[in-house]
Design an enzyme around this catalytic site. Structure first.
Site, PDB file in Angstrom:
ATOM      1  CB  SER A 298      43.536   7.363 -87.737  1.00  0.00           C
ATOM      2  OG  SER A 298      44.507   8.219 -88.271  1.00  0.00           O
TER       3      SER A 298
ATOM      4  CG  ASP B 180      37.695  17.094 -75.982  1.00  0.00           C
ATOM      5  OD1 ASP B 180      37.123  16.171 -75.374  1.00  0.00           O
ATOM      6  OD2 ASP B 180      38.936  17.156 -76.111  1.00  0.00           O
TER       7      ASP B 180
ATOM      8  CE  LYS C  59      47.752   5.430 -87.494  1.00  0.00           C
ATOM      9  NZ  LYS C  59      47.897   6.877 -87.727  1.00  0.00           N
TER      10      LYS C  59
END
Length: 415
Positions: free
Chosen positions: A313, A324, A338
């Site tokens: 999460s 990224d 999740k």
């Protein structure tokens, strides 16, 4: 003339009577007053109708679901709760669920950094209904008993978890300090075992930090256990303290971190990242919005992030943003996966609903739901126990240190 007048009068009376009858037939039926129990069902239905991320409501007629539920007898509050649970179960989304008043208060308390029970973060398999461990909380009775991420909880005090909702299971594991609960736990393909845990008051310290000297280099080790309301401030304090002590590189340990508050994840990302996207959210209309890092990060020093199957999460949001953007490399095992965001809504009687309101994507538009994030360097050899995490007996931690000492370091600005 008299006869003609009488005939006209009769026609007039008949016409007026027919008009009156027609008005009665066309007029809407008087509204039937809802009982208090029906009002609560209607309130829960309306919240989901307005907020749930999937406007097809799992491919069903949501209005018809409401009518079917309201047609049932609701003699008491427990019957009403069961009716609401049945209604929500039709969405086949384990994270959209009813929270009874005590459960609702407990969840709010947990995100504030307090907890009483065995210390397990759990999810439910939507197909079988069996509970799966996301992660045990550091220092909790469950962690001390050796329960691990991905373990399955087959029964609680003899009751199969397939017969319990997610929050009913959580409620059965909570309780007064000193009381006991028996879990039937299965690790991988091993035979199930019975584990008796003594409940306790669990102090959730979201951040643990320590300066370590490794091969002549000062490395700041920071373990983040949960994204509670206090976590961003504690993380800021940890980074500043380690920097003052001379830290030259950092290891951020997100293993077994089950997540928590989305905003806490965004705020912590800002402490490490240059300005840029932290996460994209995609709502029920398909509208994509971004939550961004702004300002100057507290540190530009090399950073490696440790992840595993218990990283879920909000911790996946942070890990994905750092990966990224090129700010950090990830070491360890694939994360939990999740990729949905829930919001809490209160009901009139003190109960509440957790409702999935959006999905999220990483800055590179990766949807990691049920997939997880693949680390840059996969190290499957995990520490033998939670007590060994972040020590020389932890292969993943050692791999992170080795990566920090390579000549080419990770990028320190958004890519």
């Amino acid at each position: 003339m008299a006869v003609r007048w009488q005939t006209s009068a009769n026609v007039l009376i008949l016409t007026l009577w027919l008009l009156l009858l027609g008005w009665q037939l066309l007029a809407p039926a008087p509204a039937i007053a809802l009982t208090d129990e029906q009002k609560l069902v209607n309130e829960a239905w309306r919240i989901v109708n307005q907020a749930y991320v999937d406007t097809s409501f799992n491919g069903q007629n949501w209005w018809l679901v409401r009518q079917q539920i309201l047609s049932r007898p609701l003699p008491n509050r427990e019957a009403t709760y069961q009716a609401i649970q049945t209604m929500l179960a039709s969405l086949e989304d384990p994270f959209t669920r009813l929270l009874r008043p005590a459960q609702f208060r407990s969840l709010q308390t947990t995100t504030a950094g307090e907890l009483t029970g065995v210390g397990l973060q759990i999810s439910s398999d939507p197909t079988t209904g069996i509970l799966e461990v996301i992660a045990p909380i550091d220092g909790s009775p469950a962690a001390k008993a050796g329960i691990l991420p991905r373990d399955r909880i087959l029964a609680i005090d003899g009751i199969p978890t397939s017969q319990l909702t997610l929050d009913e299971a959580a409620e059965k594991m909570r309780g007064a300090s000193g009381s006991r609960v028996q879990l039937q736990v299965q690790h991988g393909s091993q035979p199930p075992q019975l584990i008796t845990l003594e409940r306790g008051h669990i102090e959730i310290n979201p951040v643990v930090a320590e300066l370590r000297h490794v091969e002549g280099r000062a490395v700041g080790y920071i373990r983040l256990g949960q994204f509670s309301a206090m976590a961003p401030a504690e993380m800021r304090k940890a980074i500043q303290t380690l920097a003052e002590q001379g830290a030259q590189a950092y290891v951020l340990d997100l293993r077994n971190n089950p997540g928590g508050l989305l905003q806490a994840g965004v705020e912590i990302a800002q402490l490490w990242m240059e300005p840029g996207v932290v996460v994209y959210t995609v709502d029920r209309q398909g509208i994509t919005e971004s939550l961004n890092a702004t300002g100057t990060p507290l540190s530009h020093d090399p950073l490696v992030v440790l992840v595993n199957g218990g990283t879920a999460s909000a911790s996946e949001i942070l890990a994905g943003a750092l990966q990224d953007s090129g700010r950090a490399q990830l070491v360890g095992d694939r994360t939990f996966g999740k990729g949905s965001i829930q919001s809490l809504f209160s009901l009139a009687d003190g109960a509440g609903l957790a409702v999935t309101i959006a999905h999220y994507e990483t800055p590179n538009h990766r949807n990691i739901n049920k997939v997880g994030i693949e680390p840059n360097q996969r190290v499957l050899d995990a520490p033998e126990s939670l007590l060994a995490m972040g020590t020389t007996a932890d292969p993943q931690y050692l791999a992170a240190l080795e990566l920090l000492h390579k000549p080419v370091q990770v990028a320190t600005s958004a890519g």
